[in-house]
Design a protein around this motif. Structure first.
Motif, mmCIF file in Angstrom:
data_model
loop_
_atom_site.group_PDB
_atom_site.id
_atom_site.type_symbol
_atom_site.label_atom_id
_atom_site.label_comp_id
_atom_site.label_asym_id
_atom_site.label_seq_id
_atom_site.Cartn_x
_atom_site.Cartn_y
_atom_site.Cartn_z
ATOM 1 N N TYR A 164 0.811 -1.220 0.000
ATOM 2 C CA TYR A 164 0.000 0.000 0.000
ATOM 3 C C TYR A 164 0.843 1.269 0.000
ATOM 4 C CZ TYR A 164 -3.880 -3.032 -0.035
ATOM 5 O OH TYR A 164 -4.768 -3.997 -0.447
ATOM 6 N N ASN A 165 2.156 1.118 -0.250
ATOM 7 C CA ASN A 165 3.046 2.269 -0.428
ATOM 8 C C ASN A 165 3.029 3.247 0.736
ATOM 9 O OD1 ASN A 165 1.612 1.661 -3.389
ATOM 10 N ND2 ASN A 165 3.835 1.737 -3.425
ATOM 11 N N PRO A 167 4.472 5.541 3.311
ATOM 12 C CA PRO A 167 5.799 6.172 3.331
ATOM 13 C C PRO A 167 6.462 5.984 4.697
ATOM 14 C CG PRO A 167 4.111 7.842 3.608
ATOM 15 C CD PRO A 167 3.394 6.516 3.472
ATOM 16 N N ILE B 7 7.165 6.252 -7.948
ATOM 17 C CA ILE B 7 6.514 6.429 -6.643
ATOM 18 C C ILE B 7 7.445 7.169 -5.697
ATOM 19 C CG2 ILE B 7 5.688 5.184 -4.601
ATOM 20 C CD1 ILE B 7 4.690 2.974 -6.520
ATOM 21 N N GLN B 11 6.650 10.634 -3.816
ATOM 22 C CA GLN B 11 6.534 10.770 -2.362
ATOM 23 C C GLN B 11 7.467 11.852 -1.824
ATOM 24 O OE1 GLN B 11 7.009 6.567 -1.322
ATOM 25 N NE2 GLN B 11 4.869 6.503 -0.652
ATOM 26 N N MET B 15 5.975 15.173 -0.081
ATOM 27 C CA MET B 15 6.275 15.444 1.329
ATOM 28 C C MET B 15 6.826 16.852 1.508
ATOM 29 S SD MET B 15 5.933 14.609 4.366
ATOM 30 C CE MET B 15 5.262 12.967 4.184
ATOM 31 N N ILE B 138 0.737 7.925 -1.734
ATOM 32 C CA ILE B 138 1.793 8.439 -2.615
ATOM 33 C C ILE B 138 1.637 9.943 -2.823
ATOM 34 C CG2 ILE B 138 2.678 8.332 -4.997
ATOM 35 C CD1 ILE B 138 1.826 5.315 -4.958
#
Lengths: 290, 290
Positions: A164-165, A167, B7, B11, B15, B138
């Motif tokens: 589910y990626n 972070p 990805i 990310q 962020m 993501i």
């Protein structure tokens, strides 16, 4: 230390930290905190600006024959421990806060679960990943700390983060042991004096398996047999399982040519003890784990 | 506009925005962008500092009889549209980036799916929530924009956000219509001239149902029958369904005493058209939706 019980308060608090660029270390627990948890908190404290611990006895990960109602709870003791370990925020939600109604959307785990302890706990890890997915979206951690004592849980949470990626970096923390090598566990107090003398041989058996690998043995069946024999010889415990699987995939291996877990569960009269080692192909203790 | 395919890059980029306190509006799509998508992008542009659109044809939401391979793709056109709508970041990942292997952990939707269009597409919404859970982790959106044309999708995504505590607000955007009320759709070009004249009566039928509610009719069956009759009378289309359900729960209601959706699907010769209205208990257009 701040104690927060509402998801909304938690999310606004954590977003502030996140936006100020603080790193967030998260130790999810079901409470009744012991030295294993403290080890996780210490590690989180070393590596992060902010440390969050959650205490939530998650009904979804209990089977119908497992006693959710009777799971031990001790808010005063747990709060003291968290304070002592310099936790910044203790997230302590009520069950109605986390599950106001049945989940419309369910998560189910389809690999890494039908082996080791998971074999006898169908649905257990479905509950684990559901609550962790929710908690990850409430805490926004950069690092999540889990004990390698439950290496299968580490493997499943690794899959959750990958699939589910999220972070998030998973930090599996080495099992804390007594002087004689016995893995620390709240269940050890249920051992008789004689059993307490025998119990360290469980870890000795794992190290025996490790030595075989280091000496060049690559046949998983041979190692499993030798480790089982070692436990039979040195203890009166009844073996639940001895297994050697790829890690973190937890798939059967015949010829060892990748990172593996050697894991055991042994019944004594009033305690079921588990232990494991994660080893690289040459039998050295694995360092990366996941 | 920046186009990002990895990805990891996405990310780290997102962020940074998040930490700088920017609000992020997200329009997830499967590409082949049309006026409906543009409406979502415009709304996202109005309400946010940063607008992200994703284009990803998600194999998981196609059934075995639905043609994933033949789903239309047009990267050049889509990139132009996104630029025109002042999208900041277009996330355009390859299928291997999003699904490097089978999911170990699956999400399945257990309510809100066995009705309306979902009835004939088993597993479709499982795929939708899986890819959206991934994309949410993501993109880190504050707001997600979805068209109310697919009101069932809005209802399911509402459940995803609630069940898993995503810190995201769902923004359902009203269906874009032609002057004569026909809901805009890329399928409208497949209507014959005569069908194009009849098609606006689908929306007229929904408004007829609304008028009945406003006049005090509270029996769902009566309204369903009247709306079906209206479509039969004014078009040669074949009704797939006319239904009236609670919204967003999508449960059967007999006596209307909550927010509801009145939804229809009608087959013409070469086009299946859908439309709906979400109404409060008195029959006024609902404003809050979810």
């Amino acid at each position: 230390m701040e104690i927060i019980k509402s998801i909304h308060d938690m999310q606004s608090k954590m977003m502030q930290w996140k936006q100020s660029g603080k790193s967030i270390g998260f130790v999810p627990t079901m409470g009744y905190l012991h030295e294993g948890h403290q080890q996780l908190m210490k590690k989180a404290r070393q590596e992060n600006d902010i440390v969050v611990t959650s205490i939530f006895v998650n009904p979804l990960q209990f089977g119908p024959d497992e006693d959710y109602e009777r799971y031990p709870r001790d808010e005063v003791h747990d709060t003291d421990i968290a304070k002592k370990e310099q936790v910044d925020i203790l997230f302590y939600p009520h069950v109605n806060e986390m599950y106001p109604k049945d989940q419309t959307i369910r998560m189910t785990v389809h690999q890494r679960v039908d082996v080791l302890c998971g074999k006898s706990r169908p649905g257990h890890f479905d509950g684990v990943v559901t609550i962790l997915a929710k908690l990850f979206n409430i805490v926004y951690p950069d690092y999540v700390y889990l004990g390698l004592k439950d290496a299968q849980q580490v493997a499943v949470v690794d899959a959750l983060i990958q699939d589910y990626n999220f972070p998030i970096k998973l930090r599996p923390i080495a099992t804390v042991r007594e002087q004689d090598g016995l893995a620390k566990s709240s269940r050890n107090v249920n051992l008789s004096d004689q059993e307490r003398i025998e119990a360290p041989y469980i870890y000795q058996a794992l190290l025996h398996g490790q030595k075989l690998m280091q000496a060049g043995e690559q046949d998983a069946e041979v190692i499993i047999k030798e480790v089982s024999h070692f436990i039979h010889t040195h203890t009166h415990g009844k073996i639940d399982y001895v297994d050697l699987l790829s890690y973190p995939e937890l798939e059967r291996v015949n010829h060892i040519n990748e990172q593996v877990i050697l894991a055991v569960a042994v019944y004594f009269k009033h305690a079921r003890l588990i232990d494991n080692v994660v080893l690289d192909q040459q039998g050295s203790f694995a360092t990366a784990i996941v």
